[in-house]
Design a protein around this motif. Sequence first.
Motif, PDB file in Angstrom:
ATOM      1  N   LYS A  28      -3.922   7.809  -1.410  1.00  0.00           N
ATOM      2  CA  LYS A  28      -3.710   6.909  -1.250  1.00  0.00           C
ATOM      3  C   LYS A  28      -4.270   5.533  -2.695  1.00  0.00           C
ATOM      4  O   LYS A  28      -4.667   5.347  -3.158  1.00  0.00           O
ATOM      5  CB  LYS A  28      -4.420   6.087   0.109  1.00  0.00           C
ATOM      6  N   HIS A  29      -3.139   4.334  -2.293  1.00  0.00           N
ATOM      7  CA  HIS A  29      -3.753   3.305  -3.441  1.00  0.00           C
ATOM      8  C   HIS A  29      -2.665   2.334  -3.110  1.00  0.00           C
ATOM      9  O   HIS A  29      -1.856   1.786  -2.148  1.00  0.00           O
ATOM     10  CB  HIS A  29      -2.912   3.263  -4.815  1.00  0.00           C
TER      11      HIS A  29
ATOM     12  N   LYS B   6       1.799  11.922  -2.013  1.00  0.00           N
ATOM     13  CA  LYS B   6       2.114  13.070  -1.236  1.00  0.00           C
ATOM     14  C   LYS B   6       3.308  13.683  -1.276  1.00  0.00           C
ATOM     15  O   LYS B   6       4.065  13.611  -2.031  1.00  0.00           O
ATOM     16  CB  LYS B   6       2.294  13.527   0.430  1.00  0.00           C
TER      17      LYS B   6
ATOM     18  N   ILE C  58       0.902  -1.327  -0.464  1.00  0.00           N
ATOM     19  CA  ILE C  58      -0.242   0.344   0.229  1.00  0.00           C
ATOM     20  C   ILE C  58       1.124   0.953  -0.152  1.00  0.00           C
ATOM     21  O   ILE C  58       1.959   1.112   0.859  1.00  0.00           O
ATOM     22  CB  ILE C  58      -0.892  -0.095   0.951  1.00  0.00           C
ATOM     23  N   HIS C  59       0.763   2.175  -0.347  1.00  0.00           N
ATOM     24  CA  HIS C  59       0.938   3.578  -0.787  1.00  0.00           C
ATOM     25  C   HIS C  59       0.254   4.407  -0.618  1.00  0.00           C
ATOM     26  O   HIS C  59      -0.364   4.324  -1.122  1.00  0.00           O
ATOM     27  CB  HIS C  59       1.979   3.399  -2.394  1.00  0.00           C
ATOM     28  N   GLU C  60       0.817   5.659  -0.532  1.00  0.00           N
ATOM     29  CA  GLU C  60       0.628   7.320  -0.472  1.00  0.00           C
ATOM     30  C   GLU C  60       1.343   8.144  -1.486  1.00  0.00           C
ATOM     31  O   GLU C  60       2.348   7.943  -1.625  1.00  0.00           O
ATOM     32  CB  GLU C  60       0.709   7.267   0.747  1.00  0.00           C
TER      33      GLU C  60
ATOM     34  N   PHE D 166      -3.289   1.925   6.626  1.00  0.00           N
ATOM     35  CA  PHE D 166      -3.615   3.244   6.190  1.00  0.00           C
ATOM     36  C   PHE D 166      -5.239   3.093   7.629  1.00  0.00           C
ATOM     37  O   PHE D 166      -5.930   2.397   7.986  1.00  0.00           O
ATOM     38  CB  PHE D 166      -4.898   3.068   4.817  1.00  0.00           C
TER      39      PHE D 166
ATOM     40  N   LEU E  83      -9.002   5.270  -1.296  1.00  0.00           N
ATOM     41  CA  LEU E  83      -7.807   5.024  -2.014  1.00  0.00           C
ATOM     42  C   LEU E  83      -8.288   5.129  -3.618  1.00  0.00           C
ATOM     43  O   LEU E  83      -8.922   4.338  -4.297  1.00  0.00           O
ATOM     44  CB  LEU E  83      -7.514   3.486  -2.237  1.00  0.00           C
TER      45      LEU E  83
END
Length: 149
Positions: A104-105, A79, A75-77, A89, A99
């Motif tokens: 966020k995804h 910014k 999981i990634h964000e 999350f 997401l």
Amino acid sequence: MNRRTSLVGVIALTTGLTLTGCSSSDSEPELKVSGAFMPQPVSDMAAGFLVVKNSGGTSDRLTSVTSPLSDDVTIHETKDQTMRMVTSFDVPAGGELDLRRGGKHIMFMKLKQRPKQGEKVSVELHFEKADPIKVDLPVKETTYNPKKQ
């Protein structure tokens, strides 16, 4: 007098613990997933997007995602135009985890195959408190981006 004070303290503590136990069982996370999709990948990487709504009275955390499509799902964000992997999350009580593109995804690395538009990719979402949720991500066109309601 000292003995009586101790007894009152024990009763108060026991009552407090009992009430705490009752209230926590009524306020568990109640999670539901909607809006899931994966843009058709153009390389050996892909992204997944969805919304986790929590109608319960307790927050939860998405801690990981697994899928037969890849052994490397994280999981990634994003910014300030920088993407970084995160460990979890928040899914707030009475709120949602969104997401979506640019935020966020889910990231799929080293795909075992490239799914095509119209197919579905199975994933399992793992949470800190709630049971895992299995979701099928419909594969959409590469540029697909749903409008936020």
